[in-house]
Write a protein that holds these residues in place. Sequence first.
Motif, PDB file in Angstrom:
ATOM      1  N   ALA A  20       0.830  -1.204   0.000  1.00 45.45           N
ATOM      2  CA  ALA A  20       0.000   0.000   0.000  1.00 45.45           C
ATOM      3  C   ALA A  20       0.862   1.251   0.000  1.00 45.45           C
ATOM      4  O   ALA A  20       0.578   2.224  -0.708  1.00 45.45           O
ATOM      5  CB  ALA A  20      -0.932  -0.011   1.213  1.00 45.45           C
ATOM      6  N   LEU A  21       1.937   1.237   0.786  1.00 42.57           N
ATOM      7  CA  LEU A  21       2.851   2.384   0.813  1.00 42.57           C
ATOM      8  C   LEU A  21       3.505   2.596  -0.539  1.00 42.57           C
ATOM      9  O   LEU A  21       3.580   3.727  -1.039  1.00 42.57           O
ATOM     10  CB  LEU A  21       3.915   2.171   1.890  1.00 42.57           C
ATOM     11  CG  LEU A  21       5.040   3.216   1.945  1.00 42.57           C
ATOM     12  CD1 LEU A  21       4.480   4.588   2.272  1.00 42.57           C
ATOM     13  CD2 LEU A  21       6.109   2.806   2.948  1.00 42.57           C
ATOM     14  N   GLY A  22       3.979   1.507  -1.141  1.00 36.86           N
ATOM     15  CA  GLY A  22       4.621   1.633  -2.440  1.00 36.86           C
ATOM     16  C   GLY A  22       3.687   2.174  -3.508  1.00 36.86           C
ATOM     17  O   GLY A  22       4.053   3.077  -4.278  1.00 36.86           O
ATOM     18  N   SER A  23       2.462   1.651  -3.569  1.00 33.23           N
ATOM     19  CA  SER A  23       1.509   2.128  -4.572  1.00 33.23           C
ATOM     20  C   SER A  23       1.071   3.560  -4.278  1.00 33.23           C
ATOM     21  O   SER A  23       0.822   4.345  -5.198  1.00 33.23           O
ATOM     22  CB  SER A  23       0.296   1.200  -4.625  1.00 33.23           C
ATOM     23  OG  SER A  23      -0.410   1.196  -3.395  1.00 33.23           O
ATOM     24  N   PHE A  24       0.986   3.915  -2.995  1.00 33.40           N
ATOM     25  CA  PHE A  24       0.619   5.282  -2.603  1.00 33.40           C
ATOM     26  C   PHE A  24       1.663   6.286  -3.093  1.00 33.40           C
ATOM     27  O   PHE A  24       1.337   7.299  -3.739  1.00 33.40           O
ATOM     28  CB  PHE A  24       0.477   5.332  -1.085  1.00 33.40           C
ATOM     29  CG  PHE A  24       0.503   6.711  -0.501  1.00 33.40           C
ATOM     30  CD1 PHE A  24      -0.507   7.615  -0.768  1.00 33.40           C
ATOM     31  CD2 PHE A  24       1.546   7.109   0.330  1.00 33.40           C
ATOM     32  CE1 PHE A  24      -0.488   8.895  -0.229  1.00 33.40           C
ATOM     33  CE2 PHE A  24       1.573   8.366   0.878  1.00 33.40           C
ATOM     34  CZ  PHE A  24       0.555   9.269   0.595  1.00 33.40           C
ATOM     35  N   VAL A  29       3.594  10.304  -7.142  1.00 39.79           N
ATOM     36  CA  VAL A  29       4.658  10.793  -8.026  1.00 39.79           C
ATOM     37  C   VAL A  29       4.170  10.846  -9.469  1.00 39.79           C
ATOM     38  O   VAL A  29       4.354  11.860 -10.171  1.00 39.79           O
ATOM     39  CB  VAL A  29       5.905   9.898  -7.903  1.00 39.79           C
ATOM     40  CG1 VAL A  29       6.935  10.267  -8.976  1.00 39.79           C
ATOM     41  CG2 VAL A  29       6.524  10.022  -6.519  1.00 39.79           C
ATOM     42  N   ILE A  30       3.525   9.778  -9.935  1.00 40.57           N
ATOM     43  CA  ILE A  30       3.033   9.746 -11.314  1.00 40.57           C
ATOM     44  C   ILE A  30       1.981  10.826 -11.534  1.00 40.57           C
ATOM     45  O   ILE A  30       1.968  11.517 -12.560  1.00 40.57           O
ATOM     46  CB  ILE A  30       2.459   8.358 -11.647  1.00 40.57           C
ATOM     47  CG1 ILE A  30       3.579   7.312 -11.664  1.00 40.57           C
ATOM     48  CG2 ILE A  30       1.731   8.372 -12.990  1.00 40.57           C
ATOM     49  CD1 ILE A  30       3.091   5.887 -11.857  1.00 40.57           C
ATOM     50  N   ALA A  86      -4.620  -3.967  -1.100  1.00 38.86           N
ATOM     51  CA  ALA A  86      -3.696  -2.987  -0.529  1.00 38.86           C
ATOM     52  C   ALA A  86      -3.146  -2.071  -1.610  1.00 38.86           C
ATOM     53  O   ALA A  86      -3.020  -0.849  -1.414  1.00 38.86           O
ATOM     54  CB  ALA A  86      -2.554  -3.704   0.200  1.00 38.86           C
ATOM     55  N   VAL A  87      -2.812  -2.645  -2.760  1.00 36.57           N
ATOM     56  CA  VAL A  87      -2.316  -1.836  -3.869  1.00 36.57           C
ATOM     57  C   VAL A  87      -3.390  -0.870  -4.353  1.00 36.57           C
ATOM     58  O   VAL A  87      -3.127   0.319  -4.587  1.00 36.57           O
ATOM     59  CB  VAL A  87      -1.843  -2.747  -5.024  1.00 36.57           C
ATOM     60  CG1 VAL A  87      -1.510  -1.916  -6.261  1.00 36.57           C
ATOM     61  CG2 VAL A  87      -0.628  -3.559  -4.587  1.00 36.57           C
ATOM     62  N   ILE A  88      -4.620  -1.363  -4.497  1.00 38.38           N
ATOM     63  CA  ILE A  88      -5.733  -0.503  -4.936  1.00 38.38           C
ATOM     64  C   ILE A  88      -5.979   0.608  -3.923  1.00 38.38           C
ATOM     65  O   ILE A  88      -6.175   1.782  -4.281  1.00 38.38           O
ATOM     66  CB  ILE A  88      -7.001  -1.341  -5.139  1.00 38.38           C
ATOM     67  CG1 ILE A  88      -6.797  -2.337  -6.288  1.00 38.38           C
ATOM     68  CG2 ILE A  88      -8.208  -0.449  -5.422  1.00 38.38           C
ATOM     69  CD1 ILE A  88      -7.948  -3.310  -6.471  1.00 38.38           C
ATOM     70  N   PHE A  89      -5.956   0.249  -2.641  1.00 37.69           N
ATOM     71  CA  PHE A  89      -6.166   1.240  -1.579  1.00 37.69           C
ATOM     72  C   PHE A  89      -5.070   2.303  -1.604  1.00 37.69           C
ATOM     73  O   PHE A  89      -5.355   3.503  -1.499  1.00 37.69           O
ATOM     74  CB  PHE A  89      -6.192   0.544  -0.226  1.00 37.69           C
ATOM     75  CG  PHE A  89      -6.408   1.468   0.935  1.00 37.69           C
ATOM     76  CD1 PHE A  89      -7.676   1.926   1.247  1.00 37.69           C
ATOM     77  CD2 PHE A  89      -5.335   1.889   1.705  1.00 37.69           C
ATOM     78  CE1 PHE A  89      -7.872   2.796   2.317  1.00 37.69           C
ATOM     79  CE2 PHE A  89      -5.521   2.744   2.776  1.00 37.69           C
ATOM     80  CZ  PHE A  89      -6.796   3.202   3.084  1.00 37.69           C
ATOM     81  N   MET A  91      -3.253   3.277  -4.130  1.00 35.39           N
ATOM     82  CA  MET A  91      -3.459   4.133  -5.298  1.00 35.39           C
ATOM     83  C   MET A  91      -4.547   5.160  -5.028  1.00 35.39           C
ATOM     84  O   MET A  91      -4.406   6.343  -5.367  1.00 35.39           O
ATOM     85  CB  MET A  91      -3.827   3.267  -6.503  1.00 35.39           C
ATOM     86  CG  MET A  91      -2.721   2.350  -6.987  1.00 35.39           C
ATOM     87  SD  MET A  91      -3.286   1.178  -8.259  1.00 35.39           S
ATOM     88  CE  MET A  91      -3.892   2.299  -9.517  1.00 35.39           C
ATOM     89  N   GLY A  92      -5.643   4.716  -4.423  1.00 34.38           N
ATOM     90  CA  GLY A  92      -6.730   5.641  -4.125  1.00 34.38           C
ATOM     91  C   GLY A  92      -6.312   6.729  -3.156  1.00 34.38           C
ATOM     92  O   GLY A  92      -6.622   7.914  -3.357  1.00 34.38           O
ATOM     93  N   VAL A  93      -5.590   6.349  -2.108  1.00 32.29           N
ATOM     94  CA  VAL A  93      -5.143   7.339  -1.124  1.00 32.29           C
ATOM     95  C   VAL A  93      -4.169   8.330  -1.764  1.00 32.29           C
ATOM     96  O   VAL A  93      -4.196   9.526  -1.471  1.00 32.29           O
ATOM     97  CB  VAL A  93      -4.487   6.639   0.085  1.00 32.29           C
ATOM     98  CG1 VAL A  93      -3.885   7.661   1.037  1.00 32.29           C
ATOM     99  CG2 VAL A  93      -5.516   5.791   0.819  1.00 32.29           C
ATOM    100  N   GLY A  94      -3.305   7.840  -2.663  1.00 33.26           N
ATOM    101  CA  GLY A  94      -2.385   8.743  -3.349  1.00 33.26           C
ATOM    102  C   GLY A  94      -3.120   9.795  -4.163  1.00 33.26           C
ATOM    103  O   GLY A  94      -2.743  10.976  -4.160  1.00 33.26           O
ATOM    104  N   LEU A  95      -4.194   9.393  -4.856  1.00 34.50           N
ATOM    105  CA  LEU A  95      -4.978  10.346  -5.641  1.00 34.50           C
ATOM    106  C   LEU A  95      -5.755  11.318  -4.744  1.00 34.50           C
ATOM    107  O   LEU A  95      -5.847  12.512  -5.034  1.00 34.50           O
ATOM    108  CB  LEU A  95      -5.949   9.594  -6.554  1.00 34.50           C
ATOM    109  CG  LEU A  95      -5.321   8.783  -7.691  1.00 34.50           C
ATOM    110  CD1 LEU A  95      -6.380   7.946  -8.390  1.00 34.50           C
ATOM    111  CD2 LEU A  95      -4.623   9.697  -8.688  1.00 34.50           C
ATOM    112  N   VAL A  96      -6.293  10.803  -3.643  1.00 34.46           N
ATOM    113  CA  VAL A  96      -7.092  11.649  -2.750  1.00 34.46           C
ATOM    114  C   VAL A  96      -6.216  12.688  -2.052  1.00 34.46           C
ATOM    115  O   VAL A  96      -6.522  13.885  -2.043  1.00 34.46           O
ATOM    116  CB  VAL A  96      -7.837  10.788  -1.712  1.00 34.46           C
ATOM    117  CG1 VAL A  96      -8.462  11.669  -0.633  1.00 34.46           C
ATOM    118  CG2 VAL A  96      -8.920   9.955  -2.388  1.00 34.46           C
TER     119      VAL A  96
END
Length: 254
Positions: A20-24, A29-30, A86-89, A91-96
């Motif tokens: 989750a941290l990595g995807s966040f 960054v992206i 966890a990966v999906i979560f 990603m969502g937190v990163g966008l939010v």
Amino acid sequence: MGDWWYRNIVEPGKLPLLLALGSFVLTFVITRVITRLIRAGKGPFRNVSTGGVHVHHVVPGVLLTVAGGFGAVASGRSGVGPMVCAVIFGMGVGLVLDEFALILHLDDVYWTEEGRKSVEVVVVTAAMVVLLLGGFLPFGVNGVDDDETQGRGGVALTVAVNFFFALLALTKGKARTAIFGIVIPFVALVGAIRLARPGSPWAKRFYRSRPRARARARLRAFHHDRRWTGLSRRVQDAIGGRPDQEPARVPERR
């Protein structure tokens, strides 16, 4: 390396948190790279609009966060389901959180000075998750001896004391010190024992009847801001992009 990975990440059940941290972080960054390209008019990316309404990326972020959170609850603790969720979560937190300032102000402040809050919140969140990976979850591993159990108890106590000092620094109006103090104990201790910043909850409560303390706090804050504000802004600009310059206000003629 394999034994360390198993004992510290896999066995305590921290792998989903790490994913989750990595995807966040990667999503943030992206997203910032894409928004900066859109802002500069480069690349194939464009703002998404439907029916004349600009769809901010916080919208798919909320949907991904909801899907990842409920999916993690429904998938249990075993298998690949929790890791995918966890990966999906993340990603969502990163966008939010990339548009946290927009949610806070209920206005499109992405490229303004107020938009810097989004970068700060992302840094805080990442630091807290790193802390969870490194210290807040030292339990739940089977088959440890008494010495290792006592050692982990000492780590937990150290983390709790350090968190208290970081919280104290936060009440003194030193948010950045509190953030970095979560990871570096000495920084939290320094922030906790030094003078509070003017206007902070600590200053309002304890400097009310101490004019000399208020004057010292103002002087120290002035010198600190003059020394570090420029560097802090350059780091924020490097991470999230430089805010738009606000037009100068022309005084009204009377």
